[in-house]
Scaffold this motif. Structure first.
Motif, short mmCIF file in Angstrom:
data_model
loop_
_atom_site.label_atom_id
_atom_site.label_comp_id
_atom_site.label_asym_id
_atom_site.label_seq_id
_atom_site.Cartn_x
_atom_site.Cartn_y
_atom_site.Cartn_z
N UNK A 187 -38.03 -44.23 38.11
CA UNK A 187 -39.17 -43.46 38.33
C UNK A 187 -37.55 -41.95 39.06
N UNK A 188 -37.85 -42.17 40.06
CA UNK A 188 -36.72 -41.90 40.69
C UNK A 188 -35.97 -41.39 39.92
N UNK A 189 -34.83 -41.68 39.50
CA UNK A 189 -33.54 -41.05 38.39
C UNK A 189 -34.33 -40.06 37.74
N UNK A 190 -35.67 -40.63 36.11
CA UNK A 190 -36.21 -39.65 35.63
C UNK A 190 -36.55 -38.89 37.04
N UNK A 191 -37.21 -38.61 37.82
CA UNK A 191 -37.82 -37.29 38.37
C UNK A 191 -36.37 -36.35 38.98
N UNK A 192 -35.03 -37.03 39.51
CA UNK A 192 -34.11 -36.66 39.76
C UNK A 192 -33.17 -35.80 38.41
N UNK A 193 -32.70 -36.75 37.28
CA UNK A 193 -33.01 -36.12 35.84
C UNK A 193 -34.14 -34.80 35.65
N UNK A 194 -34.54 -35.04 35.97
CA UNK A 194 -35.97 -33.28 35.59
C UNK A 194 -35.45 -32.01 36.45
N UNK A 195 -35.06 -32.43 37.64
CA UNK A 195 -34.98 -31.57 39.24
C UNK A 195 -33.86 -31.42 38.58
N UNK A 196 -32.40 -31.39 37.99
CA UNK A 196 -31.29 -31.19 37.75
C UNK A 196 -31.03 -30.29 35.93
N UNK A 197 -32.67 -30.34 35.50
CA UNK A 197 -31.80 -30.11 34.37
C UNK A 197 -31.73 -28.62 34.45
N UNK A 198 -31.34 -28.09 34.03
CA UNK A 198 -30.75 -26.88 33.77
C UNK A 198 -31.59 -25.84 32.74
N UNK A 199 -31.32 -24.28 32.70
CA UNK A 199 -32.28 -23.71 31.40
C UNK A 199 -31.21 -23.88 29.92
N UNK A 200 -32.65 -24.27 29.07
CA UNK A 200 -32.25 -24.34 27.99
C UNK A 200 -31.19 -22.40 27.67
N UNK A 201 -30.67 -22.29 27.42
CA UNK A 201 -30.03 -20.91 26.31
C UNK A 201 -30.25 -20.25 25.47
N UNK A 202 -31.16 -20.79 24.55
CA UNK A 202 -31.61 -20.08 23.83
C UNK A 202 -32.96 -18.96 23.76
N UNK A 203 -33.06 -18.49 22.53
CA UNK A 203 -33.87 -17.60 22.33
C UNK A 203 -34.56 -17.46 21.19
N UNK A 204 -35.77 -17.88 20.41
CA UNK A 204 -36.55 -17.60 18.88
C UNK A 204 -35.07 -18.68 18.45
N UNK A 205 -35.21 -19.41 18.19
CA UNK A 205 -34.05 -20.78 17.68
C UNK A 205 -32.80 -19.80 17.33
N UNK A 206 -32.22 -18.75 18.19
CA UNK A 206 -30.82 -18.61 18.28
C UNK A 206 -29.99 -19.25 19.57
N UNK A 207 -28.90 -19.31 19.54
CA UNK A 207 -27.68 -19.67 20.80
C UNK A 207 -27.60 -18.38 21.59
N UNK A 208 -27.37 -18.42 22.43
CA UNK A 208 -27.36 -17.09 23.37
C UNK A 208 -26.40 -17.46 24.49
N UNK A 209 -25.44 -18.87 25.15
CA UNK A 209 -24.48 -19.05 25.20
C UNK A 209 -24.67 -21.55 25.50
N UNK A 210 -23.61 -21.27 26.40
CA UNK A 210 -23.55 -22.68 25.78
C UNK A 210 -24.37 -23.33 26.88
N UNK A 211 -25.24 -24.17 26.78
CA UNK A 211 -26.06 -25.31 27.30
C UNK A 211 -26.49 -26.51 28.05
N UNK A 212 -26.73 -27.49 29.30
CA UNK A 212 -26.39 -28.23 29.56
C UNK A 212 -26.53 -29.43 28.81
N UNK A 213 -25.62 -30.79 28.45
CA UNK A 213 -25.98 -31.63 27.80
C UNK A 213 -25.58 -32.91 29.07
N UNK A 214 -26.13 -34.00 29.00
CA UNK A 214 -26.00 -35.31 29.47
C UNK A 214 -25.87 -35.75 29.30
#
Length: 411
Positions: free
Chosen positions: A299-326
């Motif tokens: 659970x601690x690991x899950x919450x840590x992953x949630x709390x450090x997840x960056x916003x997605x960069x797409x809009x309307x199904x189109x990518x606007x810039x590089x996005x986080x992948x971990x």
């Protein structure tokens, strides 16, 4: 009053800013609650454990992914499932809003899932009964609430069951994941997604401890293959659509409210009933060991992953810039032979096990798992603190209470 181990014990952090999460936990096709009622519960920020977790937009002044005020949503596994129940409860306790979805299938005793559901609803966590392959349902949920994070925990679990029902793994672990990502890519705003992979992706890899950079192209089971496929699918949706995606490779999670198909669980049941238990050994009497990880540490690991997840960069199904992948290992870093697991249970239950030593079958099980968690320690602040003896003591206490006198005593 709940037994001391009847409720998830991870306290979770207190936060000033409300978050809303969407959780996935499986896929029955029925939805037993009206849209009107769902709307009321959602905007009241009641925690719904299965599919999605909604989070309020972070203030524009927050730029660091590690800032503790940020909240991310993971959405893999069923809300009324083992990990989902504990994570949802922890999120609720710290003030986040959670919406869950679960199909309550019969892979194992559905009454245990219903008991978890009842436990969660008493804490204010609400679960929609539905299927992650139901695109219309998912889109309707996103119309009702603009989820900012998704915790995807929905999957068909188990290595051995894949030999009996392979289609269920493709349906849930691949098709269900793709369906969820298709919905997430097209909504606005796109949510950040945290999802459950598995240590099984390391397959026949003999290098230990397992590191996230090790090869994962030799799966030993269909379950492992579908989890590996999920990681490749995540890469694709990150690359094309700008979805922020974090995968978590769980290592043999155990604890109160666990899954009955796990060895520690059915060993406990069979030892108490005086039944013989099968203990596998590898070729030439080799030791079979697992990196058992207690649920509170996961659970601690899950919450840590949630709390450090960056916003997605797409809009309307189109990518606007590089996005986080971990992708992160979440383990305990202390592999224990299965024979020692049985010895600990014998001491806790005060019953001698009837051991039947058998050769490790060719059913997808691997001989050894061991997690290198340095990456998760550095990026998530992940640090497991529960050894197997302490964790099993808590599990046995819960088990004896829950199944006291042959009854499922929740309270």
């Amino acid at each position: 009053m709940l037994h001391i181990d009847s409720a998830p014990s991870t306290p979770g952090k207190v936060k000033m800013e409300k978050s809303s999460y969407f959780f996935t936990r499986g896929g029955g096709a029925r939805w037993h609650y009206s849209l009107a009622k769902l709307t009321v519960w959602s905007f009241a920020f009641l925690a719904l454990i299965l599919i999605f977790f909604l989070r309020s937009p972070a203030p524009s002044t927050i730029t660091s992914a590690a800032d503790p005020s940020r909240r991310s949503l993971r959405n893999y596994n069923w809300a009324a499932g083992f990990v989902g129940t504990h994570v949802s409860s922890a999120l609720k306790r710290r003030g986040d809003g959670v919406l869950g979805i679960d199909n309550f299938n019969d892979y194992y005793d559905p009454s245990l899932k219903r008991a978890r559901q009842a436990l969660l609803e008493r804490t204010g966590v609400f679960i929609v009964e539905g299927d992650i392959n139901d695109e219309a349902l998912l889109r309707k949920l996103f119309e009702v609430v603009p989820f900012t994070h998704v915790m995807h925990l929905a999957a068909q679990a188990g290595v051995r069951y894949a030999m009996e029902n392979p289609g269920s793994y493709v349906h849930s672990n691949i098709a269900g994941f793709v369906n969820l990502l298709e919905v997430c890519k097209s909504v606005n705003p796109q949510p950040a997604i945290v999802w459950a992979s598995s240590s099984s992706v390391y397959g026949l890899n003999t290098k230990v401890p397992f590191s996230e950079k090790d090869r994962t192209d030799q799966p030993a089971s269909l379950y492992a293959a579908t989890k590996k496929a999920g990681e490749e699918i995540a890469h694709t949706y990150n690359h094309i659509y700008g979805l922020s995606l974090t995968g978590l490779r769980f290592f043999t999670v155990y604890g109160p409210w666990g899954r009955p198909d796990m060895a520690y669980f059915f060993f406990t049941k069979d030892i108490l009933k005086g039944k013989q238990i099968a203990i596998f050994e590898a070729a030439n009497h080799g030791t079979v060991a697992r990196d058992f990880t207690y649920i509170d540490d996961i659970v601690k690991g899950c919450l840590g992953a949630l709390d450090t997840a960056e916003k997605s960069t797409g809009s309307g199904g189109k990518k606007r810039g590089p996005a986080q992948l971990r992708v992160f290992n979440l383990g305990n870093t202390s592999p224990v032979p299965v024979s020692e697991l049985v010895s600990i249970l014998e001491r806790l239950l005060k019953v001698k096990a009837k051991r039947n030593i058998m050769k490790l079958p060719r059913n997808g099980d691997v001989q050894y798992t061991h997690a290198n968690i340095s990456y998760a320690q550095r990026e998530l602040g992940y640090k497991p603190t529960t050894d197997l003896q302490s964790g099993l003591k808590k599990f046995v206490r819960w088990y004896l209470n829950y199944y006291s006198d042959g009854k499922k005593a929740v309270e």
